[in-house]
Design an enzyme around this catalytic site. Structure first.
Site, PDB file in Angstrom:
ATOM      1  N   THR A  50     101.748  93.057 105.026  1.00 15.41           N
ATOM      2  CA  THR A  50     101.076  91.991 105.775  1.00 15.41           C
ATOM      3  C   THR A  50     100.856  92.405 107.225  1.00 15.41           C
ATOM      4  OG1 THR A  50     102.081  90.364 104.311  1.00 15.41           O
ATOM      5  CG2 THR A  50     101.183  89.542 106.375  1.00 15.41           C
ATOM      6  N   TYR A 138     110.689  96.834  96.695  1.00 16.21           N
ATOM      7  CA  TYR A 138     109.514  95.959  96.718  1.00 16.21           C
ATOM      8  C   TYR A 138     108.616  96.333  95.550  1.00 16.21           C
ATOM      9  CZ  TYR A 138     105.350  93.616  98.711  1.00 16.21           C
ATOM     10  OH  TYR A 138     104.236  92.818  98.921  1.00 16.21           O
ATOM     11  N   LYS A 167     112.289  92.519  96.483  1.00 13.58           N
ATOM     12  CA  LYS A 167     111.196  91.572  96.682  1.00 13.58           C
ATOM     13  C   LYS A 167     110.311  91.692  95.446  1.00 13.58           C
ATOM     14  CE  LYS A 167     107.140  90.539  99.540  1.00 13.58           C
ATOM     15  NZ  LYS A 167     106.304  90.958 100.694  1.00 13.58           N
ATOM     16  N   THR A 209     110.302  86.345 100.644  1.00 13.66           N
ATOM     17  CA  THR A 209     109.668  87.101 101.723  1.00 13.66           C
ATOM     18  C   THR A 209     108.219  86.646 101.734  1.00 13.66           C
ATOM     19  OG1 THR A 209     111.182  88.957 101.430  1.00 13.66           O
ATOM     20  CG2 THR A 209     109.162  89.386 102.655  1.00 13.66           C
TER      21      THR A 209
END
Length: 305
Positions: A50, A138, A167, A209
């Site tokens: 992000t 992740y 995540k 998250t």
């Protein structure tokens, strides 16, 4: 490590990186971080997906991590993005994040080259051995083309004491049960999809998250806190309050929509670095309408409660 693991409970915000005239807008970044802390966020994730990490220089990434650590001053956990599709580069990012003062690192699966599960074992193992920091895996197959299997997660946490969390952004709440079946309570699970936060919590995840927390940190914190204290009705109400805004954050590739929402809120500019570009005018108008409805509904909700 056990004491630090408790700090993974709650909402972590996957921070955007605001740009202005091609460079990092540090003044806007500072204000965003301060707003997050005021909302009671448990953790902040600078220089992740992000945060457009793929377009940041090493010096910019180092500066943003160190700046976040300084601004947070221990009030939230700082988990720096440190992933790449090359293991040596990942190791370098992990070491730089540790030197910059991060509390933990988030390592995305290598994108484009699509390693096998054996490759993921070797990749994450090498990265974990290069640092004393806690590591959050992740898994985001929709963006990277490869998923970390529950069995691979189990092998990684067995071999490396500092790999403690994941995540999970595969878009399926069933993955929580699969991961817990393979790993038990030894693996901390975060939702990587805002819209699945409540289902994930109900199945054993401890946090999220979050992308939408850039825009609505207070509401996301309230949702998770309501669930944790057993107020399921309030948690559901907050889930429904946020849902339209959450969905709008992915009408174009992240982080275009969340940057549009922040720009509409006068919190940061919409500028992105190529090959990413701001959202279309039609989608900007759509986000504006959704944001307006969310703001009004949230104000009414806070007054009622």
């Amino acid at each position: 490590m056990q004491a630090l693991a408790q700090r993974f409970n709650g909402v972590f915000t996957a921070l955007i990186t605001p740009f202005k005239d091609g460079g990092v807008d540090y003044a806007a970044y500072d204000a965003l971080v301060e707003r997050q802390i005021e909302a009671g966020i448990a953790g902040l994730v600078p220089v992740g997906t992000t945060g457009e990490a793929a377009t940041l220089s090493d010096d910019e990434a180092d500066a943003l991590i160190a700046r976040t650590v300084r601004l947070v001053a221990g009030q939230a956990l700082v988990m720096a993005g440190a992933g790449a599709n090359d293991t040596s580069k990942t190791i370098d990012k992990v070491k730089r994040a540790e030197q910059a003062g991060a509390d933990a690192v988030l390592i995305v699966t290598p994108y484009y080259n699509k390693p096998t599960q054996a490759g993921l074992l070797a990749h994450y193992g090498a990265a974990a051995q290069a640092t004393s920091l806690p590591v959050m895996l992740y898994s985001v197959p929709g963006r990277c083309g490869v998923e970390i299997s529950p069995e691979t997660c189990a092998a990684l946490i067995e071999r490396h004491d500092n790999i403690i969390a994941i995540k999970e952004a595969g878009g399926s709440a069933a993955r929580v049960t699969q991961l817990r079946s393979a790993c038990g309570d030894r693996l901390i699970i975060h939702s990587g999809d805002d819209g699945l936060t409540l289902p994930f919590l109900s199945l054993g995840a401890v946090g999220v998250t979050s992308v939408v927390a850039n825009v609505a940190p207070r509401e996301m914190v309230q949702l998770v806190e309501a669930w944790r204290r057993g107020d399921t009705a309030r948690a559901l109400a907050l889930h429904e309050l946020i849902s339209e805004l959450t969905d709008s954050m992915f009408i174009e590739s992240n982080p275009g929509p969340v940057k549009a929402a922040l720009a509409l809120s006068n919190l940061a500019g919409p500028e992105m670095r190529l090959p990413m570009v701001p959202v279309s005018q039609a989608n900007r108008e759509r986000i504006a309408g959704i944001l307006g409805r969310f703001t009004s509904a949230s104000a009414a909700f806070q007054e009622m409660r």
